[in-house]
Design a protein around this motif. Structure first.
Motif, mmCIF file in Angstrom:
data_model
loop_
_atom_site.group_PDB
_atom_site.id
_atom_site.type_symbol
_atom_site.label_atom_id
_atom_site.label_comp_id
_atom_site.label_asym_id
_atom_site.label_seq_id
_atom_site.Cartn_x
_atom_site.Cartn_y
_atom_site.Cartn_z
ATOM 1 N N GLN A 202 36.499 -190.085 84.402
ATOM 2 C CA GLN A 202 37.004 -189.187 85.659
ATOM 3 C C GLN A 202 36.569 -190.046 86.838
ATOM 4 N N ASP A 203 35.533 -190.988 86.888
ATOM 5 C CA ASP A 203 35.234 -191.720 88.058
ATOM 6 C C ASP A 203 36.074 -192.913 88.371
ATOM 7 N N ALA A 243 42.994 -193.213 96.718
ATOM 8 C CA ALA A 243 42.555 -192.921 95.336
ATOM 9 C C ALA A 243 43.933 -192.817 94.639
ATOM 10 N N ALA A 244 45.043 -192.133 95.127
ATOM 11 C CA ALA A 244 46.123 -191.627 94.254
ATOM 12 C C ALA A 244 46.918 -192.847 93.902
ATOM 13 N N PHE A 245 46.802 -193.975 94.638
ATOM 14 C CA PHE A 245 47.623 -195.284 93.767
ATOM 15 C C PHE A 245 47.026 -195.524 92.606
ATOM 16 N N LEU A 249 46.072 -194.215 86.319
ATOM 17 C CA LEU A 249 45.523 -195.049 85.400
ATOM 18 C C LEU A 249 44.287 -194.695 84.856
ATOM 19 N N GLY A 250 44.298 -194.683 83.406
ATOM 20 C CA GLY A 250 43.172 -194.445 82.488
ATOM 21 C C GLY A 250 42.799 -195.513 81.615
ATOM 22 N N GLU A 251 42.118 -195.419 80.630
ATOM 23 C CA GLU A 251 41.498 -196.491 79.738
ATOM 24 C C GLU A 251 41.509 -195.732 78.387
#
Length: 566
Positions: A202-203, A243-245, A249-251
């Protein structure tokens, strides 16, 4: 006896005790008036041509003259070569290199030394280690299986980028748009994924936004994550639009238990569905969908755009040649590294935080963009100025900004300190600290010796954030005790056997010549007449040549001068 030698060996105290008043920054204060333009108006009318060292010096001297600020004389050749070699390679010049430079009568020898070091692999490796630490300094995902390959892979990737003179725009673009993976089985591969994989879950979006802004724009917008920035113009809405850009994206973490040893992989993953949401202040579990909007010009991207399109658009906006902050942030950081103080805090740029002599920074930034963000070219430009080559100068208080009237001294980084120590006393050293988990590019000396080793202890005690202001980097008692009492150091300054000191004494039976050789080897300069006199007196009083020279080298290693880039 050793305490007496320390007092007599020319110790230079560079950071006197500070009062609460001293600790207040003396940089120009932010203006009270609002409506300050985001980008300096002169950026639009900048010459858009390469600058010369003479032009930068002329601009700087004009501002200093207006302030009635006298400048320091040019540094001596030995001080210049020590400073240059430390700045570009993180190492000390050898006694042989110093002697050759001092005896060279070529009026262009400084420019030639600059070019030689900029072309060296040592430059690429050292700058890679510096930027590895800068890029990862705010990492929040520090699990060992992520951190171990992340630091090594990034150092390798950056080393290759610097060796190939890859542009800063290309480096930034690859880091922002990466879709790579880090693996404990291949810990030196795909380093371009390291910046984005410094954070997780989430961060991730907000911390990646903070990193990209502070590194590539020089702007710290972290305060605006939860509320409008109290000291600048940035609003909470703007933070989350940036931040919306990165919001899709996650991992993904994968453990292969069948491999020996078990293999961890962490990869960047795109979320095809869902919007990035700005958390509600009263209930963070709720949020409002946010459209990607670039912080500096307000340009937007569709809420329905993909992760790859978002990050590509962000990289394009950041590296755009009309973006003052991209060029100025890098120029400001390099200038700060080389002059000891930056025009403005390297991660504190913004319309309400004006730089010292902003016209000089703007001209450097303009030249940097015209060069297509040529990193070596920017270093070459600054290094050839008289401003860089001036003698050391400090203000009346440690927080004084000397406005580039001389070179402001800095403490050596942990990496450079260990390299200098290894060079002087002969301790084996690899080419990189390799981060807290060791390894590093080419094996790294932290990896060789482990955290309990001398290298690991220096990394642990002397490491500091390279983005810190120089006056905020303070020494400590544990640091002093390590250098004074470490058994590995004391064993290597013996005057017998095959140590560097023993070799010097065998090669120089004359004590005066031996004293000069020890100073050149340890501090990168010849001793003053007074230092020679005091050292000879100590030799005479002790009546033991080897022990006296051990005292001398021990004292020089423990001096503030040895630990300082000046």
């Amino acid at each position: 006896m050793r305490f007496a030698v320390v007092l007599l060996a020319g110790l230079v105290v560079l950071t006197p005790a500070r009062s609460e008043e001293d600790k207040k920054s003396r940089l120009p204060q932010a203006p009270e008036a609002k409506g300050v333009p985001i980008v300096p108006p002169a950026w639009k009318s900048a010459p858009k041509k390469l600058a010369s060292p003479a032009e930068i010096d002329a601009l700087l001297l004009a501002s200093q003259k207006a302030d009635q600020l006298p400048t320091a004389p040019l540094a001596s050749d030995d001080l210049f070569l020590r400073r240059l070699t430390l700045d570009l390679t993180g190492k000390l010049p050898t006694a042989r290199e110093l002697s050759a430079f001092l005896s060279d009568s070529d009026p262009n020898k400084r420019a030639k030394a600059i070019d030689k070091l900029l072309r060296s692999d040592e430059f690429a490796r050292y700058q890679a280690r510096r930027w590895r630490d800068i890029l990862l300094s705010k990492s929040t995902n520090n699990q060992g299986f992520v951190r171990f390959p992340r630091e090594q892979a990034l150092e390798v990737w950056l080393t290759e980028a610097f060796q190939n003179n890859k542009s800063w725009a290309a480096i930034a673009t690859e880091l922002i748009t990466s879709d790579g993976m880090l693996s404990t089985a291949a810990p030196r591969e795909q380093g371009h994924a390291a910046l984005l994989l410094a954070h997780a879950q989430q961060d991730g979006p907000v911390e990646r936004t903070n990193d990209i802004s502070r590194v590539f724009l020089g702007i710290n917008i972290s305060c605006a994550q939860c509320h409008d920035h109290p000291d600048d113009i940035w609003k909470r809405q703007q933070f989350h639009e940036m931040a919306a850009f990165l919001g899709k994206l996650g991992e993904r973490v994968r453990l292969d238990r069948e491999s020996t040893p078990p293999k961890f992989e962490v990869s960047l993953q795109t979320r095809p569905f869902g919007d990035y949401r700005m958390p509600d202040l009263e209930n963070p579990r709720r949020g409002t969908p946010v459209t990607p909007r670039f912080l500096l010009d307000g340009s937007t991207l569709s809420r329905f755009s993909s992760d790859k399109d978002r990050r590509k658009a962000l990289a394009t906006k950041i590296t755009d040649k009309n973006n003052y902050y991209f060029a100025a942030a890098f120029a400001n950081r390099v200038w700060g590294q080389l002059l000891g103080q930056a025009f403005v805090d390297v991660e504190g740029m913004g319309p309400l935080n004006p730089p010292v002599y902003g016209e000089v920074l703007l001209r450097l930034a303009d030249s940097f963009r015209v060069s297509d963000y040529d990193i070596r070219g920017l270093y070459r430009l600054i290094l050839n100025t008289q401003a860089y080559q001036r003698a050391t100068r400090m203000g009346e208080a440690p927080t004084d900004h000397v406005r580039f009237s001389g070179s402001y001294p800095n403490r050596l980084s942990a990496d450079a300190l260990y390299a200098a120590l290894a060079q002087v006393i002969g301790t084996p050293a690899g080419p990189g600290m390799g981060g807290r988990y060791g390894g590093g590019f080419g094996g790294g000396f932290s990896g060789r010796f482990g955290l309990a080793s001398l290298a690991g202890q220096i990394r642990d005690l002397f490491a500091y954030d390279l983005s810190s202001k120089p006056e905020d980097v303070e020494g400590s008692v544990p640091q002093a005790l390590l250098l004074m009492n470490n058994p590995q150091i004391n064993a290597q300054i013996r005057a017998t056997g095959n140590t560097p000191l023993a070799k010097i004494l065998r090669e120089h039976p004359d004590n005066t010549k031996a004293i000069e050789a020890v100073y050149l080897h340890t501090l990168g300069r010849k001793p003053t007449a007074h230092e020679t006199k005091v050292s000879l007196e100590h030799l005479a009083s002790l009546r033991n040549r080897g022990a006296a020279f051990e005292d001398l080298m021990w004292a020089l290693i423990n001096s503030a001068e040895f630990r300082t880039r000046r």
